[in-house]
Design an enzyme around this catalytic site. Structure first.
Site, short mmCIF file in Angstrom:
data_model
loop_
_atom_site.label_atom_id
_atom_site.label_comp_id
_atom_site.label_asym_id
_atom_site.label_seq_id
_atom_site.Cartn_x
_atom_site.Cartn_y
_atom_site.Cartn_z
N CYS A 124 0.83 -1.20 0.00
CA CYS A 124 0.00 0.00 0.00
C CYS A 124 0.88 1.27 0.00
O CYS A 124 1.46 1.58 -1.02
CB CYS A 124 -1.00 -0.04 1.15
SG CYS A 124 -2.46 0.93 0.78
N GLU A 164 -1.69 -9.15 3.37
CA GLU A 164 -1.56 -9.72 4.72
C GLU A 164 -2.91 -10.11 5.32
O GLU A 164 -2.98 -11.03 6.15
CB GLU A 164 -0.81 -8.75 5.65
CG GLU A 164 -1.53 -7.47 6.05
CD GLU A 164 -1.38 -6.32 5.05
OE1 GLU A 164 -1.09 -6.58 3.87
OE2 GLU A 164 -1.57 -5.16 5.45
N HIS A 207 -3.77 -5.04 0.39
CA HIS A 207 -3.19 -5.60 1.63
C HIS A 207 -3.25 -7.12 1.61
O HIS A 207 -4.21 -7.71 2.13
CB HIS A 207 -3.95 -5.08 2.84
CG HIS A 207 -3.75 -3.63 3.11
ND1 HIS A 207 -2.82 -3.18 4.03
CD2 HIS A 207 -4.32 -2.54 2.57
CE1 HIS A 207 -2.86 -1.86 4.04
NE2 HIS A 207 -3.75 -1.44 3.17
N1 GLN Z 1 -1.97 6.66 2.88
C1 GLN Z 1 -2.06 5.90 1.66
C2 GLN Z 1 -3.42 6.06 0.99
O1 GLN Z 1 -4.39 6.41 1.63
C3 GLN Z 1 -1.74 4.45 1.90
C4 GLN Z 1 -2.72 3.75 2.79
C5 GLN Z 1 -2.23 2.44 3.31
O2 GLN Z 1 -1.02 2.17 3.34
N2 GLN Z 1 -3.13 1.61 3.79
O3 GLN Z 1 -3.54 5.80 -0.15
#
Ligand code: GLN
Length: 566
Positions: free
Chosen positions: A410, A538, A536
């Site tokens: 992310c 994970e 994600h």
């Molecule tokens: N802050 C980034 C976004 O909102 C990444 C978010 C995250 O790592 N879950 O896109």
């Protein structure tokens, strides 16, 4: 207001009446197990609930677990990770308590919004009903309106017909003011559902007083008494302890806490949470629960695959050091699912994965060599906001230039895009508009539909989205298929205006959302293992299905270590 004056329309029909009305046959009755906590928080109710569910599932019962949290946030999505640990995300896009991660990792069955309810959500729903005039002019009160809402939600999954047994974990500790409506709802439900259809497991602590050299039962006696003052009798006591409970102590607990001797279950500290199901099996927790629910034991639990996983976990042939670069590293719970995914992937590779937490705020060009030289792999973690991002960009650069296996999740993928834009394309001020709104090169920017959103709660790009994978890519090698579905939680995206330019410079977009064209996976060809994902992975790693990116990343780290030794 007298309870008798509640209009019948708004009182949930007790299930036993429903059953009498139909066929008086309880075989189709979903059974309920409530798990409450006593003495102190952090005893691991989620792990006990997940372990019991695992055993019941392994005996052939369709089992699910849900958690009721007594705080006023509608969901944990708006909470700082330092407050409550990681925010877990389900396929249907619910932002939930991290215990749902344990439920999925143990049971390998997806959870949903229905599996996690907070006091905030309960109140929101009741207040919305009040505004719509659904209470017909009545005074809206904690009892019965809030408790009815809680009871209705507790039975939601059970009423679906998909489960034989629903385990409900009540967050907080018995005696807390904010837990009271839940405790009252459990009391009513146990009464409504009738004997053998609902039982209460009380998880408690038996502290060891080193000075006296003794285990103490008094705090447990008091917490069972507090539960009884609310009209609930614990059916089973699960006692967290650092030392074995003697027979004498078990008898004493049974007598003073009003439970059968066989219902005093020891839960001794384990070297890994994945050992708890076997410990609970040895103690007979599942058998006692089934007996109290008047259900047959069926076959002995089939834990063959689970035990194979445990054996591999405990007998590693290799060791690797993986740097986890993030800004919440002081608190383990903030990266719970990532740490667990490494445990699954480690076992799959018969490798002990030492996860070394590296605070991204403490990384700079002067110390990076010293901090990173012993790492066999680098993971740049998800996150929000500006703090510590330059350190993350430095970490990506180190991994790219030194050919150390790299995995960005992310925000970690977004940092890889920024790093490549700055150091390969030469766009020195390339950035995400999350960090710098005025950058001349916004390589990561806000999605169009996000631009008009002002509310923070539940408004990110959430839940499962499809992604098409290019053949001949590392991603394809990892997944072995062309279409995948993974869970998201972010507002910002790889800016499509830069994709072609960066691809020409060697940053491949190997996974794309088929409907929106958004890039979900990036990688570098000329590197042993370099992958960034906008989602994600994970959240989807379980004991039964370790996530393939984690598995391949650990394998690449093992290989990298071997090469370096040569
Ligand atoms: N802050 C980034 C976004 O909102 C990444 C978010 C995250 O790592 N879950 O896109």
């Amino acid at each position: 207001m007298e309870r008798s004056s509640i209009p019948i329309k708004f009182v949930l029909l007790p299930r036993f009446l429903h059953n009498y009305n139909t066929n008086n046959n309880r075989m189709n009755q979903t059974k309920y197990i409530f798990v409450t906590g006593g003495v102190t928080s952090s005893l691991g109710k989620g792990i006990i609930a997940a372990s019991l569910a695992k055993l019941l599932q392994a005996r052939g019962y369709r089992t699910t677990i849900q958690k009721f949290d007594p705080y006023l946030n509608v969901d944990p999505g708006t909470l700082n990770p330092y407050e409550h640990g990681e925010c877990y995300v389900t396929d249907d896009g619910a932002e939930t308590d991290l215990d749902l991660g344990h439920y999925e990792r143990f049971l390998n069955v997806p959870t949903s919004q229905a599996n996690n309810v907070t006091t905030g959500r309960i109140y929101l729903s009741v207040i919305e009903k009040e505004r719509r005039g659904e209470f017909l002019g009545k005074t809206v009160q904690v009892v019965p309106h809030i408790t009815n809402e809680i009871k209705e939600r507790i039975q939601l999954l059970g009423n679906s017909g998909d489960y034989d047994i629903v385990i409900t974990e009540i967050g907080g500790t018995v005696g807390d003011i904010e837990s009271l409506p839940y405790i009252e709802s459990v009391r009513q439900l146990v009464w409504d559902l009738g004997e053998h259809n609902a039982i209460v497991i009380h998880l408690t602590l038996i502290p060891y007083l080193a000075a006296a050299g003794e285990l103490k039962t008094k705090p447990t006696q008091h917490s069972v008494k507090t539960l009884m003052e609310s009209g609930i009798k614990a059916d089973i006591l699960v006692c967290r302890t650092e030392h074995e409970l003697s027979e004498e102590l078990r008898n004493k607990l049974a007598l003073f806490c009003n439970v059968k001797r066989e219902a005093v279950i020891q839960s001794i500290d384990a070297s890994t949470i994945y050992e708890v199901p076997s410990l609970m099996l040895e103690e007979g927790l599942d058998v006692v629960a089934l007996k109290k629910l008047d259900l047959p034991k069926k076959a002995a639990p089939d834990l063959k695959n689970w035990n194979t996983f445990l054996r591999r976990l405990k007998n590693p042939k290799h060791t690797v050091n993986i740097g986890l670069v993030g800004k919440y590293v002081e608190m383990q719970d903030c990266y719970k699912s990532i740490l667990e995914a490494f445990i699954h992937a480690g076992a799959a590779n018969e490798t002990k994965v030492n996860v070394i937490s590296i605070h991204s705020e403490h990384i700079d060009q002067s110390n990076i060599q010293e901090k990173f030289s012993s790492l066999d792999g680098i993971l740049v973690a998800p996150g929000f906001g500006e703090r510590g991002i330059e350190g993350k960009i430095d970490a990506v650069r180190y991994a790219r230039e030194n050919k150390v296996p790299f995995f960005g999740i992310c925000l970690g993928m977004q940092m890889a895009i920024i790093e490549y834009s700055r150091n390969v394309l030469g766009y020195a001020d390339a950035n995400s508009t999350e960090m710098n709104e005025h950058t001349a090169h916004p390589v990561v920017n806000l999605m169009e539909e996000q631009k008009t959103i002002t509310d923070k709660g539940g408004t990110m790009r959430l839940g499962a989205w499809k992604c098409d994978i290019k053949k001949d890519s590392l991603a394809y090698k990892i997944y072995g298929k062309e279409t995948i579905s993974e869970r998201h939680r972010h507002r910002y995206e790889y800016n499509s205006k830069y994709v072609a330019q960066l691809e020409n410079a060697g940053l491949i977009a190997s996974g794309v959302n088929p409907d929106t064209g958004l890039v979900e996976i990036i990688e570098i060809e000329d590197h042993p293992f370099f992958i960034g994902v906008q989602y994600h992975p994970e959240y989807k790693s379980t004991v039964a299905n370790p996530h393939p990116i984690f598995v391949n990343f650990v394998a690449a780290a093992v290989q990298s270590k071997k090469n370096n030794i040569k």
